[in-house]
Design an enzyme around this catalytic site. Structure first.
Site, mmCIF file in Angstrom:
data_model
loop_
_atom_site.group_PDB
_atom_site.id
_atom_site.type_symbol
_atom_site.label_atom_id
_atom_site.label_comp_id
_atom_site.label_asym_id
_atom_site.label_seq_id
_atom_site.Cartn_x
_atom_site.Cartn_y
_atom_site.Cartn_z
ATOM 1 N NE ARG A 135 -4.088 -1.951 2.037
ATOM 2 C CZ ARG A 135 -4.106 -2.850 3.013
ATOM 3 N NH1 ARG A 135 -3.288 -2.715 4.037
ATOM 4 N NH2 ARG A 135 -4.953 -3.846 2.967
ATOM 5 C CE LYS A 150 -1.874 14.230 -13.149
ATOM 6 N NZ LYS A 150 -2.297 14.848 -14.426
ATOM 7 C CD GLU A 176 5.150 17.130 -21.519
ATOM 8 O OE1 GLU A 176 4.431 18.103 -21.202
ATOM 9 O OE2 GLU A 176 4.715 15.956 -21.574
ATOM 10 C CE LYS A 196 4.088 17.751 -12.874
ATOM 11 N NZ LYS A 196 4.127 16.605 -13.755
ATOM 12 C CD GLU A 206 -5.326 16.619 -13.667
ATOM 13 O OE1 GLU A 206 -4.136 16.277 -13.711
ATOM 14 O OE2 GLU A 206 -6.150 16.388 -14.551
ATOM 15 N NE ARG A 263 -0.534 17.107 -11.322
ATOM 16 C CZ ARG A 263 0.203 16.245 -10.664
ATOM 17 N NH1 ARG A 263 0.036 16.096 -9.360
ATOM 18 N NH2 ARG A 263 1.116 15.530 -11.272
ATOM 19 C CG ASN A 295 -3.247 16.927 -18.169
ATOM 20 O OD1 ASN A 295 -2.303 16.176 -18.336
ATOM 21 N ND2 ASN A 295 -3.984 16.902 -17.071
ATOM 22 C CG HIS A 333 -0.769 16.187 -21.859
ATOM 23 N ND1 HIS A 333 -0.141 17.384 -22.135
ATOM 24 C CD2 HIS A 333 0.164 15.430 -21.216
ATOM 25 C CE1 HIS A 333 1.101 17.347 -21.677
ATOM 26 N NE2 HIS A 333 1.311 16.173 -21.121
ATOM 27 C CG HIS A 345 -2.637 11.219 -23.228
ATOM 28 N ND1 HIS A 345 -3.120 11.488 -21.968
ATOM 29 C CD2 HIS A 345 -1.296 11.346 -23.142
ATOM 30 C CE1 HIS A 345 -2.103 11.770 -21.154
ATOM 31 N NE2 HIS A 345 -0.998 11.690 -21.848
ATOM 32 C CG HIS A 396 4.160 11.850 -23.482
ATOM 33 N ND1 HIS A 396 2.791 11.686 -23.445
ATOM 34 C CD2 HIS A 396 4.430 12.872 -22.631
ATOM 35 C CE1 HIS A 396 2.269 12.564 -22.615
ATOM 36 N NE2 HIS A 396 3.236 13.306 -22.094
HETATM 37 P P1 NAD Z 1 11.034 7.219 -22.234
HETATM 38 O O1 NAD Z 1 11.040 6.913 -20.806
HETATM 39 O O2 NAD Z 1 10.488 6.200 -23.177
HETATM 40 O O3 NAD Z 1 12.521 7.609 -22.683
HETATM 41 C C1 NAD Z 1 12.768 7.916 -24.033
HETATM 42 C C2 NAD Z 1 13.929 7.081 -24.602
HETATM 43 O O4 NAD Z 1 15.158 7.641 -24.165
HETATM 44 C C3 NAD Z 1 13.940 5.638 -24.167
HETATM 45 O O5 NAD Z 1 14.280 4.840 -25.271
HETATM 46 C C4 NAD Z 1 15.050 5.592 -23.110
HETATM 47 O O6 NAD Z 1 15.654 4.334 -23.012
HETATM 48 C C5 NAD Z 1 16.001 6.624 -23.638
HETATM 49 N N1 NAD Z 1 16.842 7.275 -22.634
HETATM 50 C C6 NAD Z 1 16.443 7.747 -21.445
HETATM 51 N N2 NAD Z 1 17.427 8.424 -20.849
HETATM 52 C C7 NAD Z 1 18.492 8.349 -21.670
HETATM 53 C C8 NAD Z 1 19.813 8.871 -21.613
HETATM 54 N N3 NAD Z 1 20.209 9.668 -20.616
HETATM 55 N N4 NAD Z 1 20.653 8.561 -22.614
HETATM 56 C C9 NAD Z 1 20.244 7.808 -23.668
HETATM 57 N N5 NAD Z 1 19.000 7.324 -23.787
HETATM 58 C C10 NAD Z 1 18.139 7.596 -22.803
HETATM 59 O O7 NAD Z 1 10.198 8.545 -22.557
HETATM 60 P P2 NAD Z 1 10.066 9.963 -21.821
HETATM 61 O O8 NAD Z 1 9.843 10.915 -22.916
HETATM 62 O O9 NAD Z 1 11.127 10.188 -20.852
HETATM 63 O O10 NAD Z 1 8.712 9.801 -20.974
HETATM 64 C C11 NAD Z 1 7.474 9.635 -21.590
HETATM 65 C C12 NAD Z 1 6.508 9.031 -20.594
HETATM 66 O O11 NAD Z 1 6.344 9.925 -19.501
HETATM 67 C C13 NAD Z 1 5.135 8.768 -21.158
HETATM 68 O O12 NAD Z 1 4.705 7.485 -20.764
HETATM 69 C C14 NAD Z 1 4.273 9.816 -20.514
HETATM 70 O O13 NAD Z 1 2.940 9.417 -20.375
HETATM 71 C C15 NAD Z 1 4.955 9.989 -19.181
HETATM 72 N N6 NAD Z 1 4.694 11.269 -18.527
HETATM 73 C C16 NAD Z 1 4.264 11.252 -17.243
HETATM 74 C C17 NAD Z 1 4.059 12.421 -16.576
HETATM 75 C C18 NAD Z 1 3.677 12.401 -15.129
HETATM 76 O O14 NAD Z 1 3.312 13.447 -14.601
HETATM 77 N N7 NAD Z 1 3.757 11.264 -14.479
HETATM 78 C C19 NAD Z 1 4.263 13.650 -17.218
HETATM 79 C C20 NAD Z 1 4.702 13.643 -18.533
HETATM 80 C C21 NAD Z 1 4.926 12.439 -19.195
HETATM 81 N N1 GLY Z 2 1.913 16.077 -16.715
HETATM 82 C C1 GLY Z 2 0.679 16.501 -16.145
HETATM 83 C C2 GLY Z 2 0.672 16.506 -14.648
HETATM 84 O O1 GLY Z 2 1.612 16.139 -13.993
HETATM 85 O O2 GLY Z 2 -0.311 16.864 -14.093
#
Ligand code: NAD
Ligand code: GLY
Length: 369
Positions: A125, A147, A189, A231, A241, A245, A249, A252, A256, A274
């Site tokens: 949990r 998130k 972003e 942020k 949210e 918040r 998005n 988004h 999405h 993304h």
């Molecule tokens: P990702 O995690 O897929 O990373 C992108 C690519 O870069 C991958 O192939 C990874 O292996 C590579 N990589 C990462 N760091 C590296 C480095 N230092 N050197 C070389 N390669 C590297 O994608 P992302 O763009 O980081 O994240 C996208 C995800 O984040 C989506 O799933 C999205 O929904 C999520 N997201 C979440 C929030 C949140 O608030 N939780 C906000 C925005 C996005």
């Molecule tokens: N990326 C949107 C949020 O964190 O709310």
């Protein structure tokens, strides 16, 4: 701004710090300070792990030799943010014998961070998660705010939880190995923060975009810190949210829908990642705002130009059906009582949440691509 480490504090009920600076993944004391118990699960992907995991592990064990550290690796890419890999992470925690004082270390981009955070939210949990973001996108957005989620075939991030990290440690030196395409995704972003609420920052990004694209350390550090400050301020006021918040998005809901319709990006396929999908989504949101008479069309052009100059896509990829995209948008988490609730804008720096948006107007924007 110098490239020395800086700290952005996130307040609220569960406060934590975001540490930003070069070389922080080698700072065993800093890593160890964020860990209270004996069990650590290091979660990473198969691109990031060969580059950085051994260094993190060594630094950590040097600072805290008694730790029991296990690893769980996933294939790189959005297609790994699944319930299947969530179960894998949970099984790894069970095999480690992780108790309630365990910590999940998320070493990677947003995919690793969201999955690791969700596993940490659910194991017994809720155990600690420390985010070690390695993409620009994860440093400026996904590692902050708590998130966590996985995707299912029906939509992005539909299964998840709010679970703030114990700390965020962003080592900006790792951006040197990040592919240019992923750097650009992070810029999407960053542009979002300017577009939704900070016209001055937007103008700074217009002026500094070449330095940012060239990986200039000082420009990147400033963009990361400013984005994290934005942020942090929003999630501090609205962690779950319930209100503002949702502005984070911007773009988004459209983005999405594109990601879901394409079946999610992975190394080796051409699907939008993304950040790219968010870039297209922000332009669509701006175009819809103009079509609804909320904003001047000139603002859409300004946004489109900056995103294009950052090397980002600004139109829906060919082959995606407008009706299918609208169907995906109906399953967005912001919607209420089956009505589309979208983040639109009045122009650069002035986003707002608009309830009950006319679906016909949305469909028209989607049809125009
Ligand atoms: P990702 O995690 O897929 O990373 C992108 C690519 O870069 C991958 O192939 C990874 O292996 C590579 N990589 C990462 N760091 C590296 C480095 N230092 N050197 C070389 N390669 C590297 O994608 P992302 O763009 O980081 O994240 C996208 C995800 O984040 C989506 O799933 C999205 O929904 C999520 N997201 C979440 C929030 C949140 O608030 N939780 C906000 C925005 C996005
Ligand atoms: N990326 C949107 C949020 O964190 O709310």
């Amino acid at each position: 701004m110098s490239a020395s480490p800086r700290v952005v504090a996130v307040g609220g009920v569960q406060p934590y710090d975001i540490h930003i600076g070069p070389g922080l993944l080698g700072d065993g004391e800093l890593l160890a300070r964020a860990i209270s118990g004996r069990h650590v699960l290091l979660l990473s992907d198969d691109t990031v792990a060969p580059l950085y995991l051994a260094g993190v592990r060594a630094a950590l064990l040097q600072a805290k030799p008694g730790l029991q550290v296990a690893e769980f690796l996933i294939p790189a890419g959005e297609a790994s943010k699944t319930l299947h890999n969530f179960a894998g992470a949970i099984n790894a925690l069970a095999a480690l014998g992780a108790t309630r004082d365990a910590c999940v270390l998320a070493l990677g981009g947003g995919v690793v961070g969201d999955l690791a955070g969700f596993a940490a939210a659910c194991w017994m949990r809720g155990v600690d998660c420390v985010q070690l973001p390695t993409t620009l996108l994860a440093m400026v957005d996904s590692s902050v705010g708590g998130k966590t989620a996985v995707d299912i075939a029906q939509g992005k991030n539909l299964v998840g939880a709010f679970h703030p990290p114990r700390a965020v440690i962003a080592d900006t030196a790792v951006l040197r190995t990040l592919p240019l395409r992923e750097l650009r995704a992070g810029l999407a972003e960053i542009v979002k923060y300017g577009a939704l609420g900070d016209r001055q920052f937007f103008q700074w990004l217009q002026a500094e975009r070449d330095a940012l694209l060239a990986g200039d350390d000082a420009a990147l550090a400033r963009a990361i810190a400013r984005s994290c400050e934005h942020k942090a301020a929003i999630v501090e006021r609205d962690p779950l949210e319930k209100g503002e918040r949702a502005l984070l998005n911007l773009g988004h809901t459209f983005g999405h829908a594109i990601e879901t319709a394409q079946g999610y990006g992975a190394p080796g396929n051409d699907n939008l990642n993304h950040g790219e999908a968010v870039a297209v989504g922000m332009v669509l949101a701006a175009r819809l705002s103009a079509a609804l008479g909320m904003a001047a069309a000139a603002d859409t052009d300004t946004l489109r130009e900056l995103l294009q100059a950052c090397g980002l896509p600004v139109a829906i990829p060919p082959g995606l059906d407008a009706g299918a995209l609208l169907a995906h948008m109906r399953l967005d988490k912001k919607n209420i009582a089956g009505r589309l609730r979208l983040v639109l804008w009045r122009g650069i720096g002035r986003a707002e949440v608009v309830p009950d948006v006319d679906e016909a107007a949305v469909l028209e924007v989607l049809r125009q691509g």
